[in-house]
Motif scaffolding. Structure first.
Motif, PDB file in Angstrom:
ATOM      1  N   LYS A  75       0.869  -1.181   0.000  1.00 47.13           N
ATOM      2  CA  LYS A  75       0.000   0.000   0.000  1.00 47.13           C
ATOM      3  C   LYS A  75       0.907   1.232   0.000  1.00 47.13           C
ATOM      4  CE  LYS A  75      -3.596  -2.654   0.706  1.00 47.13           C
ATOM      5  NZ  LYS A  75      -4.539  -2.944  -0.390  1.00 47.13           N
ATOM      6  N   PRO A  76       0.455   2.362  -0.589  1.00 50.65           N
ATOM      7  CA  PRO A  76       1.260   3.586  -0.496  1.00 50.65           C
ATOM      8  C   PRO A  76       1.494   3.953   0.967  1.00 50.65           C
ATOM      9  CG  PRO A  76      -0.506   3.832  -2.102  1.00 50.65           C
ATOM     10  CD  PRO A  76      -0.757   2.549  -1.372  1.00 50.65           C
ATOM     11  N   SER A  77       2.716   4.411   1.276  1.00 53.13           N
ATOM     12  CA  SER A  77       3.063   4.703   2.664  1.00 53.13           C
ATOM     13  C   SER A  77       2.375   5.956   3.184  1.00 53.13           C
ATOM     14  CB  SER A  77       4.578   4.855   2.803  1.00 53.13           C
ATOM     15  OG  SER A  77       5.042   5.898   1.947  1.00 53.13           O
ATOM     16  N   SER A  78       2.158   6.955   2.314  1.00 55.45           N
ATOM     17  CA  SER A  78       1.464   8.164   2.746  1.00 55.45           C
ATOM     18  C   SER A  78       0.940   8.915   1.536  1.00 55.45           C
ATOM     19  CB  SER A  78       2.399   9.070   3.556  1.00 55.45           C
ATOM     20  OG  SER A  78       3.359   9.651   2.690  1.00 55.45           O
ATOM     21  N   ARG A  79       0.023   9.854   1.773  1.00 58.80           N
ATOM     22  CA  ARG A  79      -0.516  10.665   0.680  1.00 58.80           C
ATOM     23  C   ARG A  79       0.508  11.714   0.250  1.00 58.80           C
ATOM     24  NH1 ARG A  79      -6.490  12.716   1.749  1.00 58.80           N
ATOM     25  NH2 ARG A  79      -6.160  13.313  -0.438  1.00 58.80           N
ATOM     26  N   GLN A  80       1.408  12.132   1.161  1.00 60.50           N
ATOM     27  CA  GLN A  80       2.391  13.146   0.826  1.00 60.50           C
ATOM     28  C   GLN A  80       3.519  12.589  -0.055  1.00 60.50           C
ATOM     29  OE1 GLN A  80       1.265  12.679   4.044  1.00 60.50           O
ATOM     30  NE2 GLN A  80      -0.185  14.385   3.816  1.00 60.50           N
ATOM     31  N   GLU A  81       3.922  11.360   0.229  1.00 55.25           N
ATOM     32  CA  GLU A  81       4.996  10.745  -0.539  1.00 55.25           C
ATOM     33  C   GLU A  81       4.527   9.384  -1.067  1.00 55.25           C
ATOM     34  OE1 GLU A  81       8.516  10.512   1.740  1.00 55.25           O
ATOM     35  OE2 GLU A  81       8.551  12.639   2.258  1.00 55.25           O
ATOM     36  N   PRO A  82       3.612   9.407  -2.015  1.00 56.85           N
ATOM     37  CA  PRO A  82       3.049   8.143  -2.487  1.00 56.85           C
ATOM     38  C   PRO A  82       4.055   7.305  -3.285  1.00 56.85           C
ATOM     39  CG  PRO A  82       2.291   9.945  -3.858  1.00 56.85           C
ATOM     40  CD  PRO A  82       3.064  10.565  -2.732  1.00 56.85           C
ATOM     41  N   GLU A  83       4.047   6.028  -3.031  1.00 55.61           N
ATOM     42  CA  GLU A  83       4.807   5.097  -3.855  1.00 55.61           C
ATOM     43  C   GLU A  83       3.971   4.739  -5.080  1.00 55.61           C
ATOM     44  OE1 GLU A  83       6.275   1.719  -1.612  1.00 55.61           O
ATOM     45  OE2 GLU A  83       5.995   2.850   0.240  1.00 55.61           O
ATOM     46  N   LEU A  84       4.667   4.397  -6.164  1.00 54.40           N
ATOM     47  CA  LEU A  84       3.952   3.962  -7.357  1.00 54.40           C
ATOM     48  C   LEU A  84       3.625   2.480  -7.210  1.00 54.40           C
ATOM     49  CD1 LEU A  84       2.785   4.429 -10.138  1.00 54.40           C
ATOM     50  CD2 LEU A  84       5.060   3.955 -11.107  1.00 54.40           C
ATOM     51  N   ILE A  85       2.407   2.189  -6.836  1.00 53.64           N
ATOM     52  CA  ILE A  85       1.940   0.814  -6.690  1.00 53.64           C
ATOM     53  C   ILE A  85       0.744   0.644  -7.609  1.00 53.64           C
ATOM     54  CG2 ILE A  85       0.962  -0.896  -5.115  1.00 53.64           C
ATOM     55  CD1 ILE A  85       2.551   0.470  -2.881  1.00 53.64           C
ATOM     56  N   GLU A  86       0.865  -0.254  -8.575  1.00 58.22           N
ATOM     57  CA  GLU A  86      -0.124  -0.347  -9.641  1.00 58.22           C
ATOM     58  C   GLU A  86      -1.051  -1.554  -9.473  1.00 58.22           C
ATOM     59  OE1 GLU A  86       1.554   1.528 -13.550  1.00 58.22           O
ATOM     60  OE2 GLU A  86       3.082   0.168 -12.762  1.00 58.22           O
ATOM     61  N   TYR A  87      -1.277  -1.924  -8.245  1.00 54.49           N
ATOM     62  CA  TYR A  87      -2.251  -2.971  -7.957  1.00 54.49           C
ATOM     63  C   TYR A  87      -2.806  -2.719  -6.570  1.00 54.49           C
ATOM     64  CZ  TYR A  87       1.188  -5.158  -4.838  1.00 54.49           C
ATOM     65  OH  TYR A  87       2.065  -5.408  -3.819  1.00 54.49           O
ATOM     66  N   ASP A  88      -3.942  -3.332  -6.275  1.00 49.57           N
ATOM     67  CA  ASP A  88      -4.533  -3.205  -4.939  1.00 49.57           C
ATOM     68  C   ASP A  88      -5.471  -4.391  -4.741  1.00 49.57           C
ATOM     69  OD1 ASP A  88      -5.900  -2.628  -2.603  1.00 49.57           O
ATOM     70  OD2 ASP A  88      -5.962  -0.473  -2.999  1.00 49.57           O
ATOM     71  N   PHE A  89      -5.021  -5.378  -3.992  1.00 46.58           N
ATOM     72  CA  PHE A  89      -5.852  -6.555  -3.765  1.00 46.58           C
ATOM     73  C   PHE A  89      -7.181  -6.187  -3.113  1.00 46.58           C
ATOM     74  CE2 PHE A  89      -1.956  -9.261  -4.124  1.00 46.58           C
ATOM     75  CZ  PHE A  89      -2.464 -10.200  -5.006  1.00 46.58           C
ATOM     76  N   ASP A  90      -7.130  -5.305  -2.127  1.00 50.34           N
ATOM     77  CA  ASP A  90      -8.328  -5.031  -1.335  1.00 50.34           C
ATOM     78  C   ASP A  90      -9.422  -4.350  -2.150  1.00 50.34           C
ATOM     79  OD1 ASP A  90      -7.139  -6.182   0.841  1.00 50.34           O
ATOM     80  OD2 ASP A  90      -6.418  -4.295   1.683  1.00 50.34           O
ATOM     81  N   GLN A  91      -9.042  -3.700  -3.246  1.00 50.31           N
ATOM     82  CA  GLN A  91     -10.030  -3.069  -4.119  1.00 50.31           C
ATOM     83  C   GLN A  91     -10.406  -3.965  -5.306  1.00 50.31           C
ATOM     84  OE1 GLN A  91     -11.442  -0.151  -3.256  1.00 50.31           O
ATOM     85  NE2 GLN A  91     -10.140  -0.267  -1.412  1.00 50.31           N
ATOM     86  N   SER A  92      -9.808  -5.141  -5.351  1.00 52.39           N
ATOM     87  CA  SER A  92     -10.033  -6.040  -6.483  1.00 52.39           C
ATOM     88  C   SER A  92     -11.238  -6.949  -6.235  1.00 52.39           C
ATOM     89  CB  SER A  92      -8.785  -6.894  -6.733  1.00 52.39           C
ATOM     90  OG  SER A  92      -7.689  -6.087  -7.077  1.00 52.39           O
ATOM     91  N   ALA A  93     -11.699  -7.565  -7.298  1.00 47.87           N
ATOM     92  CA  ALA A  93     -12.849  -8.462  -7.234  1.00 47.87           C
ATOM     93  C   ALA A  93     -12.489  -9.739  -6.479  1.00 47.87           C
ATOM     94  CB  ALA A  93     -13.328  -8.796  -8.642  1.00 47.87           C
ATOM     95  N   GLY A  94     -13.493 -10.561  -6.218  1.00 47.35           N
ATOM     96  CA  GLY A  94     -13.279 -11.781  -5.453  1.00 47.35           C
ATOM     97  C   GLY A  94     -13.646 -13.040  -6.211  1.00 47.35           C
ATOM     98  N   LEU A  95     -12.961 -14.124  -5.873  1.00 40.21           N
ATOM     99  CA  LEU A  95     -13.280 -15.471  -6.328  1.00 40.21           C
ATOM    100  C   LEU A  95     -13.523 -16.338  -5.100  1.00 40.21           C
ATOM    101  CD1 LEU A  95     -10.574 -16.051  -9.096  1.00 40.21           C
ATOM    102  CD2 LEU A  95     -13.042 -15.916  -9.482  1.00 40.21           C
ATOM    103  N   MET A  96     -14.455 -17.283  -5.227  1.00 35.59           N
ATOM    104  CA  MET A  96     -14.712 -18.203  -4.129  1.00 35.59           C
ATOM    105  C   MET A  96     -13.725 -19.366  -4.176  1.00 35.59           C
ATOM    106  SD  MET A  96     -17.023 -16.828  -2.338  1.00 35.59           S
ATOM    107  CE  MET A  96     -17.349 -18.181  -1.196  1.00 35.59           C
ATOM    108  N   VAL A  97     -13.205 -19.692  -3.003  1.00 40.92           N
ATOM    109  CA  VAL A  97     -12.291 -20.808  -2.820  1.00 40.92           C
ATOM    110  C   VAL A  97     -12.922 -21.758  -1.810  1.00 40.92           C
ATOM    111  CG1 VAL A  97     -10.035 -21.464  -1.899  1.00 40.92           C
ATOM    112  CG2 VAL A  97     -10.234 -19.454  -3.378  1.00 40.92           C
TER     113      VAL A  97
END
Length: 615
Positions: A75-97
């Motif tokens: 996850k980005p460390s802060s809003r002031q100094e954001p890292e470039l992270i081009e994915y986010d599991f928590d905002q992604s869709a789900g599959l049943m396991v």
């Protein structure tokens, strides 16, 4: 890599290749205290494998820092100094396991490649306990990470995966697991590129964390000695810091058996005990005993049946009595809810259909099925043929391919060795003749016998026909096997129409029991015509009538598993009217409708039950 290196260094042949010791799979792992990780997992589709490789195609987990991959769950460390992270599991869709990805999202139906899964869970490790992350199956190549650290890589889409995660769990109890699942087909893998079933991807079986004491019963075999119904034989294996010179108690209270054993320096205790009071397991009476194994702070209870299986000439003897194996082949797939079978309900439905058909036997094709299936077969009284996916044209001369096949066979035998229902280990299906193939397959046979000498070893052999309408079965692999089994498709792929099937006779080289591993033909449920109308229920019905007449002329016929119980998805099957992506050889349709041929086989099995079982 150790297995691959060992194989490449081995010049004496496949069987002589020294294998690196693998972590012992926990026997009856679901019977432990477990934390289920089933349910919704977030996922990211990654066809370019951006989450695994950098732009130079270097694996992130092989870099100096081991960071940068999707397994970081960053996850980005802060809003002031954001890292470039081009994915986010928590905002992604789900599959049943458990569940394949193909049947859960239309855009994934034909997808082959990488999908990342992520699951957060709460588990605060307790002192004096060990924890194991266990996957029933992931298809096909899986890279598994816990809390951003790699646990390992596994190849094989149908066997369990297990890691000791005790030291990797966070003391806070907040944890996450990330899986890179890749179902891409490769020529050197097992199975190879070309199959006749759907390439379901994903985490297809249960996932859980199993808890055990520091020293615990990791493995055991409790079965009757080979061909001896009066003696119980096997071993108990402890794992942990205090495994040597420990007392282990075997207790089968209902049978009045209780014995305390002492482990050796490696933590193993072997035994051979009188067992004259045991009631033997059979399809007519599937008796199971509660077997309790305990040592120190640990105890595990497993429901186990006891029986003998052997051949004598052209007879198959179950508990010393000649039997006819009334079977059907099946895939690990629910035809009513497309996709891999997701749990006990799906599996019980399939076996209930087999029982309704009149079966005492099922062939679980063409790969290891769910461990729960074997336990249900124990409970329901069904003999089992269990198989590894050495299917069609494998890379016979590649040592790594052999080591992969052997590892899958070893895991299958480990998973099923205490199940009374399992009477046949199959090392392959329809593999073409040739010296490299014969070396590969006979090495697997030798391995299977070294791991378990109490069951029959088989494979679906090759055959050939001559112009005089004789079907010859003389595959050299048959010398090494206990059964003569082969697939034949007279009336469908060769041999003319159903009415012409009975002109064929068989020339079988081996004086062994004959168990036909496949025959059949396609029918679209609800499509009707006469017995000469291909794809109709009447054609399939006539095919079964005449197949049974033809096969009944084989002197040593002792069983069969026609192809197949239910229609199943198969990418090869492209006819837009009759197939539409399904193999239609099922006796039950993809909507649960029984076709006319179902009743032909059911009636035949009633006759065979009367002949052999007195019913």
């Amino acid at each position: 890599m150790k297995r691959l290196l060992a194989a490449l260094l081995c010049a004496a042949g496949f069987a002589a290749a020294p294998a690196a010791p693998a972590q012992t799979l926990i026997q009856h792992a679901p019977g432990r205290q477990v934390l289920s990780l089933n349910g919704r997992w977030n996922y990211i589709i990654d066809p370019y494998e951006n989450g695994f490789y950098d732009y130079r195609r270097m694996a992130f987990d092989q870099s100096k820092t081991g960071k940068g991959g999707y397994y970081d769950n960053a996850k980005p460390s802060s809003r002031q100094e954001p890292e470039l992270i081009e994915y986010d599991f928590d905002q992604s869709a789900g599959l049943m396991v458990p569940g394949d990805w193909n049947s859960q999202d239309p855009k994934l139906l034909y997808y082959e490649g990488t999908i990342w899964y992520k699951k957060s869970f709460s588990l605060k490790p307790a002192a004096g306990k060990r924890y194991f992350l266990y996957f029933g199956a992931i298809n096909y190549e899986a890279h598994i990470y816990l809390n951003g650290k790699k646990l390992g890589m596994h190849k094989g889409g149908f066997t369990p995966i297990q890691y000791d995660i005790t030291s990797q769990l966070n003391a806070t109890g907040d944890n996450f697991v990330v899986v890179k699942a890749d179902n891409t087909r490769h020529a050197e893998e097992v199975p190879t590129i070309n199959t006749d079933w759907w390439n379901y991807g994903g985490i297809t079986r249960d996932v859980f964390v199993a808890e055990a004491p520091e020293t615990f019963v990791v493995d055991y075999k409790v079965q009757l000695a080979k061909n001896d119904p009066t003696r119980l034989a096997g071993y108990v294996q402890l794992d942990g810091p205090a495994k040597a010179n420990q007392a282990v108690t075997l207790n089968i209270a209902e049978a009045g058996i209780k014995q305390t054993l002492k482990t050796d320096a490696d933590g193993r205790a072997t035994f051979s005990l009188p067992a004259k009071k045991l009631k033997l397991w059979s399809p007519q009476s599937p008796k199971l005993y509660a077997v309790r194994l305990s040592s120190g702070a640990d105890a595990v209870t497993d429901n186990i049946g006891f029986r003998t299986i052997q051949t004598k000439g052209q007879d198959i003897l179950l508990n010393g009595k000649s039997i006819f194996m009334r079977g059907i082949s099946m895939h690990d797939e629910n035809p009513l809810i497309p996709g891999r079978a997701r749990g006990e309900g799906d599996l019980r439905m399939l076996l209930t259909w087999a029982k309704e058909l009149g079966c005492n036997y099922v062939r679980l094709a063409h790969y290891p099925h769910n461990e729960a299936m074997l336990k249900l077969a124990d409970e329901m009284g069904l003999l089992v043929w269990a198989e590894v996916p050495v299917y069609w044209t494998i890379a016979w001369e590649n040592p790594a391919t052999y080591q992969n096949a052997e590892a899958q066979l070893s895991d299958l035998i480990s998973m099923g060795k205490n199940r009374a229902s399992v009477v046949v280990w199959s090392v392959g299906n329809e593999t073409p003749l040739g010296d490299p193939r014969l070396k590969f397959m006979t090495s697997l046979v030798t391995k299977a016998r070294s791991l378990d000498d109490t069951r029959l070893i088989a494979a679906a052999l090759e055959l050939h026909r001559t112009p005089d309408n004789v079907v010859h079965v003389d595959d050299a692999l048959g010398e090494s096997l206990d059964l003569t089994s082969f697939n034949e498709y007279a009336g469908w792929y060769w041999g003319g129409s159903p009415s012409e099937i009975t002109k064929y006779t068989f020339d079988i080289k081996y004086n062994k029991p004959v168990v036909i591993s496949e025959f059949g033909g396609d029918a679209l449920a609800g499509y009707h015509g006469d017995a000469e109308t291909r794809w109709s229920e009447e054609y399939q019905e006539a095919l079964y009538v005449n197949q049974l007449k033809m096969l009944s002329t084989i002197k040593g016929l002792r069983g069969m598993t026609p192809w197949i119980l239910a229609d199943f998805r198969a990418t090869r099957r492209q006819h837009p009217v009759y197939q539409n992506g399904f193999n239609r050889k099922g006796l039950i349709s993809s909507t649960g409708v029984k076709k006319k041929a179902f009743y032909v086989l059911q009636d035949y099995y009633r006759q065979m039950a009367t002949k052999y079982d007195g019913k």
